[in-house]
Design a protein around this motif. Structure first.
Motif, PDB file in Angstrom:
ATOM      1  N   ARG A  23       0.582  -1.566   0.472  1.00  0.00           N
ATOM      2  CA  ARG A  23      -0.040   0.033   0.221  1.00  0.00           C
ATOM      3  C   ARG A  23       1.191   0.887   0.513  1.00  0.00           C
ATOM      4  N   VAL A  24       1.232   1.159   0.691  1.00  0.00           N
ATOM      5  CA  VAL A  24       3.080   2.563   0.377  1.00  0.00           C
ATOM      6  C   VAL A  24       4.560   2.199  -0.113  1.00  0.00           C
ATOM      7  N   LYS A  25       4.371   1.562  -1.334  1.00  0.00           N
ATOM      8  CA  LYS A  25       5.147   1.724  -1.919  1.00  0.00           C
ATOM      9  C   LYS A  25       5.962   2.807  -2.819  1.00  0.00           C
ATOM     10  N   ASN A  26       4.684   3.600  -2.823  1.00  0.00           N
ATOM     11  CA  ASN A  26       4.921   4.578  -4.034  1.00  0.00           C
ATOM     12  C   ASN A  26       4.363   5.738  -3.361  1.00  0.00           C
ATOM     13  N   LEU A  33       9.029   5.993   6.547  1.00  0.00           N
ATOM     14  CA  LEU A  33       9.210   4.867   5.543  1.00  0.00           C
ATOM     15  C   LEU A  33      10.031   5.613   4.966  1.00  0.00           C
ATOM     16  N   GLU A  34      10.554   6.237   4.808  1.00  0.00           N
ATOM     17  CA  GLU A  34      11.923   7.103   3.318  1.00  0.00           C
ATOM     18  C   GLU A  34      12.822   6.231   3.741  1.00  0.00           C
ATOM     19  N   GLY A  35      13.305   5.364   3.165  1.00  0.00           N
ATOM     20  CA  GLY A  35      14.405   4.342   2.572  1.00  0.00           C
ATOM     21  C   GLY A  35      14.164   3.830   4.491  1.00  0.00           C
ATOM     22  N   ASN A  36      13.062   3.066   3.933  1.00  0.00           N
ATOM     23  CA  ASN A  36      12.710   1.966   5.396  1.00  0.00           C
ATOM     24  C   ASN A  36      11.715   1.494   4.394  1.00  0.00           C
ATOM     25  N   LYS A  37      11.319   1.462   3.366  1.00  0.00           N
ATOM     26  CA  LYS A  37      10.590   0.202   2.764  1.00  0.00           C
ATOM     27  C   LYS A  37      10.533  -1.411   2.405  1.00  0.00           C
TER      28      LYS A  37
END
Length: 81
Positions: A23-26, A33-37
């Motif tokens: 759901r958050v990948k894009n 979560l930036e850099g931690n997906k």
């Protein structure tokens, strides 16, 4: 928690780390979560928060594999209890 409960019910929308990643990948609007997906980071973050979230929640709705309509229906059914 008590403050929030004065104004209504607290609903915890829950999903597996894999579902959350999908759901958050894009999504670039989630600074933590930036850099931690990745699954391990999301799993760890969920584990750290889970107890507090569950204690605060009046009920939990698992959202994996459900449509928005199905999730809303489940929320409405729980609100009538």
């Amino acid at each position: 928690q008590n403050f929030l409960k004065k104004f209504g019910k607290i609903i915890l929308l829950s999903a597996k780390p894999e579902t959350i990643l999908e759901r958050v990948k894009n999504d670039n609007q989630r600074p933590l979560l930036e850099g931690n997906k990745n699954i391990s980071f999301i799993t760890n973050m969920m584990e750290q928060r889970q107890t507090r979230y569950e204690q605060a929640a009046d009920f939990v709705v698992v959202t994996d594999g459900k449509t928005v309509h199905e999730i809303c229906k489940e929320i409405m059914e729980n609100m009538q209890d």
